[in-house]
Design a protein around this motif. Structure first.
Motif, PDB file in Angstrom:
ATOM      1  N   ILE A  10       0.833  -1.206   0.000  1.00 37.31           N
ATOM      2  CA  ILE A  10       0.000   0.000   0.000  1.00 37.31           C
ATOM      3  C   ILE A  10       0.869   1.259   0.000  1.00 37.31           C
ATOM      4  N   ALA A  11       2.024   1.184   0.654  1.00 37.64           N
ATOM      5  CA  ALA A  11       2.924   2.342   0.686  1.00 37.64           C
ATOM      6  C   ALA A  11       3.319   2.771  -0.722  1.00 37.64           C
ATOM      7  N   TRP A  12       3.400   1.829  -1.654  1.00 35.07           N
ATOM      8  CA  TRP A  12       3.717   2.150  -3.049  1.00 35.07           C
ATOM      9  C   TRP A  12       2.468   2.347  -3.879  1.00 35.07           C
ATOM     10  N   LEU A  13       1.454   1.529  -3.642  1.00 36.54           N
ATOM     11  CA  LEU A  13       0.245   1.589  -4.468  1.00 36.54           C
ATOM     12  C   LEU A  13      -0.496   2.909  -4.328  1.00 36.54           C
ATOM     13  N   LYS A  14      -0.325   3.574  -3.193  1.00 35.88           N
ATOM     14  CA  LYS A  14      -1.008   4.864  -3.015  1.00 35.88           C
ATOM     15  C   LYS A  14      -0.630   5.850  -4.116  1.00 35.88           C
ATOM     16  N   TYR A  15       0.593   5.730  -4.641  1.00 28.35           N
ATOM     17  CA  TYR A  15       1.033   6.644  -5.690  1.00 28.35           C
ATOM     18  C   TYR A  15       0.296   6.413  -7.013  1.00 28.35           C
ATOM     19  N   LEU A  16      -0.439   5.316  -7.105  1.00 25.36           N
ATOM     20  CA  LEU A  16      -1.212   5.001  -8.308  1.00 25.36           C
ATOM     21  C   LEU A  16      -2.715   5.090  -8.060  1.00 25.36           C
ATOM     22  N   ASP A  17      -3.100   5.511  -6.878  1.00 25.25           N
ATOM     23  CA  ASP A  17      -4.510   5.559  -6.481  1.00 25.25           C
ATOM     24  C   ASP A  17      -5.122   6.904  -6.882  1.00 25.25           C
ATOM     25  N   VAL A  18      -6.236   6.864  -7.609  1.00 24.95           N
ATOM     26  CA  VAL A  18      -6.871   8.106  -8.053  1.00 24.95           C
ATOM     27  C   VAL A  18      -7.322   8.969  -6.877  1.00 24.95           C
ATOM     28  N   GLU A  19      -7.535   8.370  -5.734  1.00 26.04           N
ATOM     29  CA  GLU A  19      -7.917   9.135  -4.543  1.00 26.04           C
ATOM     30  C   GLU A  19      -6.731   9.906  -3.965  1.00 26.04           C
ATOM     31  N   TYR A  20      -5.522   9.470  -4.270  1.00 22.70           N
ATOM     32  CA  TYR A  20      -4.311  10.101  -3.756  1.00 22.70           C
ATOM     33  C   TYR A  20      -3.694  11.065  -4.768  1.00 22.70           C
ATOM     34  N   LEU A  21      -3.804  10.725  -6.033  1.00 22.85           N
ATOM     35  CA  LEU A  21      -3.162  11.499  -7.099  1.00 22.85           C
ATOM     36  C   LEU A  21      -3.783  12.875  -7.292  1.00 22.85           C
ATOM     37  N   ASP A  22      -2.953  13.826  -7.670  1.00 20.66           N
ATOM     38  CA  ASP A  22      -3.417  15.141  -8.065  1.00 20.66           C
ATOM     39  C   ASP A  22      -4.196  14.977  -9.375  1.00 20.66           C
ATOM     40  N   ASP A  23      -5.281  15.756  -9.532  1.00 19.86           N
ATOM     41  CA  ASP A  23      -6.121  15.637 -10.725  1.00 19.86           C
ATOM     42  C   ASP A  23      -5.346  15.862 -12.015  1.00 19.86           C
ATOM     43  N   SER A  24      -4.403  16.778 -12.010  1.00 19.26           N
ATOM     44  CA  SER A  24      -3.639  17.048 -13.228  1.00 19.26           C
ATOM     45  C   SER A  24      -2.765  15.848 -13.613  1.00 19.26           C
ATOM     46  N   VAL A  25      -2.253  15.130 -12.620  1.00 19.32           N
ATOM     47  CA  VAL A  25      -1.460  13.928 -12.891  1.00 19.32           C
ATOM     48  C   VAL A  25      -2.385  12.814 -13.389  1.00 19.32           C
ATOM     49  N   THR A  26      -3.525  12.674 -12.753  1.00 21.52           N
ATOM     50  CA  THR A  26      -4.485  11.655 -13.169  1.00 21.52           C
ATOM     51  C   THR A  26      -4.897  11.867 -14.618  1.00 21.52           C
ATOM     52  N   ASP A  27      -5.107  13.123 -15.002  1.00 17.29           N
ATOM     53  CA  ASP A  27      -5.513  13.433 -16.380  1.00 17.29           C
ATOM     54  C   ASP A  27      -4.490  12.945 -17.405  1.00 17.29           C
ATOM     55  N   VAL A  28      -3.215  12.943 -17.038  1.00 17.47           N
ATOM     56  CA  VAL A  28      -2.174  12.444 -17.940  1.00 17.47           C
ATOM     57  C   VAL A  28      -2.107  10.915 -17.869  1.00 17.47           C
ATOM     58  N   LEU A  29      -2.190  10.373 -16.667  1.00 21.44           N
ATOM     59  CA  LEU A  29      -2.060   8.927 -16.486  1.00 21.44           C
ATOM     60  C   LEU A  29      -3.156   8.136 -17.187  1.00 21.44           C
ATOM     61  N   VAL A  30      -4.362   8.682 -17.284  1.00 19.64           N
ATOM     62  CA  VAL A  30      -5.465   7.937 -17.913  1.00 19.64           C
ATOM     63  C   VAL A  30      -5.155   7.600 -19.373  1.00 19.64           C
ATOM     64  N   ASN A  31      -4.245   8.323 -19.975  1.00 18.97           N
ATOM     65  CA  ASN A  31      -3.890   8.072 -21.373  1.00 18.97           C
ATOM     66  C   ASN A  31      -2.702   7.128 -21.530  1.00 18.97           C
ATOM     67  N   LEU A  32      -2.170   6.642 -20.425  1.00 20.32           N
ATOM     68  CA  LEU A  32      -1.026   5.731 -20.453  1.00 20.32           C
ATOM     69  C   LEU A  32      -1.478   4.309 -20.142  1.00 20.32           C
ATOM     70  N   LYS A  33      -0.666   3.360 -20.555  1.00 16.76           N
ATOM     71  CA  LYS A  33      -0.972   1.944 -20.332  1.00 16.76           C
ATOM     72  C   LYS A  33      -0.018   1.396 -19.278  1.00 16.76           C
ATOM     73  N   ILE A  34      -0.582   0.975 -18.148  1.00 21.54           N
ATOM     74  CA  ILE A  34       0.207   0.489 -17.021  1.00 21.54           C
ATOM     75  C   ILE A  34       1.033  -0.744 -17.376  1.00 21.54           C
ATOM     76  N   ASN A  35       0.603  -1.516 -18.368  1.00 21.77           N
ATOM     77  CA  ASN A  35       1.322  -2.735 -18.727  1.00 21.77           C
ATOM     78  C   ASN A  35       2.280  -2.550 -19.900  1.00 21.77           C
ATOM     79  N   ASP A  36       2.406  -1.328 -20.383  1.00 25.35           N
ATOM     80  CA  ASP A  36       3.331  -1.014 -21.468  1.00 25.35           C
ATOM     81  C   ASP A  36       4.635  -0.523 -20.841  1.00 25.35           C
ATOM     82  N   VAL A  37       5.718  -1.234 -21.119  1.00 26.37           N
ATOM     83  CA  VAL A  37       7.007  -0.920 -20.501  1.00 26.37           C
ATOM     84  C   VAL A  37       7.420   0.526 -20.781  1.00 26.37           C
ATOM     85  N   ALA A  38       7.182   0.995 -21.997  1.00 24.43           N
ATOM     86  CA  ALA A  38       7.550   2.376 -22.341  1.00 24.43           C
ATOM     87  C   ALA A  38       6.747   3.377 -21.520  1.00 24.43           C
TER      88      ALA A  38
END
Length: 122
Positions: A10-38
């Motif tokens: 959880i100490a690491w997963l919080k950085y990927l949680d939409v409840e923890y993330l800043d909205d501006s960061v979330t807006d960028v992350l939604v366009n990325l693929k978590i399983n894509d190495v790049a």
């Protein structure tokens, strides 16, 4: 040997949680693929790097220890914990061990040796 506690993830997963993330960061992350190495490099930079780098050495060391334990967590327990997190991606994190290995390399590799005297093994 003491059983490793996957709840520590959880100490690491919080950085990927939409409840923890800043909205501006979330807006960028939604366009990325978590399983894509790049994309993972960008995800780590956007969601984790700045805050993790600003933490004190003791807390960073504890986060590093969690990364070192990830491969020893019981897979079903780790997946259940990961499933609790509301991530901003279209798909679930499939290979969490590889992802957290990349986190370790990206955020801690430059610190092969540091002021607290610990040696980080790769």
């Amino acid at each position: 040997m003491k059983k490793k506690n996957p709840e520590k993830l959880i100490a690491w997963l919080k950085y990927l949680d939409v409840e923890y993330l800043d909205d501006s960061v979330t807006d960028v992350l939604v366009n990325l693929k978590i399983n894509d190495v790049a994309d993972q490099e960008e995800i780590i930079n956007l969601a984790m790097k700045e805050e993790v780098n600003s933490l004190g050495e003791d807390y960073r060391l504890s986060l590093l220890r969690i990364l070192d334990e990830v491969t020893s967590y019981p897979e079903n327990e780790a997946r259940e914990i990961i499933g609790r997190i509301g991530m901003p991606f279209d798909e679930p994190l499939l290979d969490y061990k590889a992802f957290f290995s990349r986190v370790r390399k990206q955020l801690f590799a430059p610190e092969e040796s540091n002021s607290w005297g610990g040696r980080i093994n790769f």
